[in-house]
Design an enzyme around this catalytic site. Structure first.
Site, short mmCIF file in Angstrom:
data_model
loop_
_atom_site.label_atom_id
_atom_site.label_comp_id
_atom_site.label_asym_id
_atom_site.label_seq_id
_atom_site.Cartn_x
_atom_site.Cartn_y
_atom_site.Cartn_z
N HIS A 1 3.68 -2.40 3.31
CA HIS A 1 3.03 -1.10 2.21
C HIS A 1 4.49 -0.62 2.36
CE1 HIS A 1 0.47 -0.78 5.64
NE2 HIS A 1 -0.01 0.40 4.88
N ASP B 1 1.28 -1.16 0.16
CA ASP B 1 0.01 0.18 -0.18
C ASP B 1 0.44 1.39 0.02
OD1 ASP B 1 -2.01 -1.67 0.28
OD2 ASP B 1 -3.05 -0.43 2.01
N HIS C 1 -6.21 3.08 -4.97
CA HIS C 1 -6.14 3.28 -2.98
C HIS C 1 -6.80 4.90 -3.36
CE1 HIS C 1 -5.63 2.17 1.01
NE2 HIS C 1 -4.18 2.76 1.01
#
Length: 233
Positions: free
Chosen positions: A198, A52, A103
């Site tokens: 991430h 992410d 996202h």
């Protein structure tokens, strides 16, 4: 950057002369349901790695190098603002066979936005990603902070993007140390699980994530787990 522990637990650039396409998928099968397991299903010898908040010029290349070394393909959940700033990284992600995930454009908690604002934020991110990789398939959508709304999941599915959550939160976003990240994975992972890690944001040090990812992928391989992508239903 991830904020809100309770929410966590709830689970453009110029064309470069060639269109970079992600691996095709049955995107039309997307539903508003948030999936948290791989395409081969819970209990299988599979895992799906999701990454992410990038792309980041500091960390995404390192993450891509780790993935290449392990022969693993992941799903990159990209923030539109970052994709606009670093289209070359979006192109590399797609060219190396990883799946693309929306996202949102600005990584704003969707529950604070009106339905029109949510749809605009999601659409802007898709448009920005496509500016970098025209024609590429954006197969997934993930809500910032895991803060899902019915409007967002329905709109994503209508656009052919399957909403994806996670079953394993490594909490690398907290930068708690490599060993803690690894132990969080070991505690929560079971076959068919979707792992959250991430590579962004740029203002955060993701060196722990890079090192821990290398260890996690080695552990998965040693236990005969193979990479897959989140389910599309």
């Amino acid at each position: 950057m991830r904020i809100g522990t309770s929410l966590k637990r709830l689970c453009t650039a110029a064309t470069v002369g060639v269109v970079l396409l992600a691996v095709p998928t049955a995107a039309s099968a997307a539903t508003p349901d948030v999936v948290t397991e791989t395409a081969t299903g819970g209990g299988s010898q599979s895992f799906a790695l999701t990454i992410d908040d990038g792309p980041s010029p500091s960390w995404t290349p390192q993450v891509l190098d780790v993935l290449k070394a392990h022969g693993v393909h992941a799903t990159f959940c990209m923030i539109g603002d970052h994709a606009a700033a670093y289209p070359d990284l979006v192109q590399r992600i797609a060219a190396e066979g990883h799946r693309l995930c929306n996202h949102t454009m600005h990584h704003i908690n969707l529950t604070t936005q009106s339905p029109d604002q949510q749809r605009a934020d999601i659409q802007a991110a898709s448009d920005t990603i496509h500016a970098a990789v025209p024609g590429a398939s954006i197969d997934y959508f993930r809500a910032p902070e895991g803060a899902w709304t019915a409007d967002a999941t329905q709109y994503a599915a209508q656009q052919g993007m399957q909403p994806i959550g996670w079953s394993v939160d490594t909490e690398d976003w907290r930068t708690p140390g490599v060993d803690t990240i690894f132990q969080n994975y070991k505690r929560e992972f079971s076959g068919g699980g979707v792992i959250l890690m991430h590579d962004g944001s740029q203002e955060n040090d993701r060196s722990q994530s890079v090192t821990a990812m290398d260890q996690i992928l080695s552990d998965l391989a040693n236990n005969s787990f193979v990479d897959d992508f989140p389910a599309v239903r």
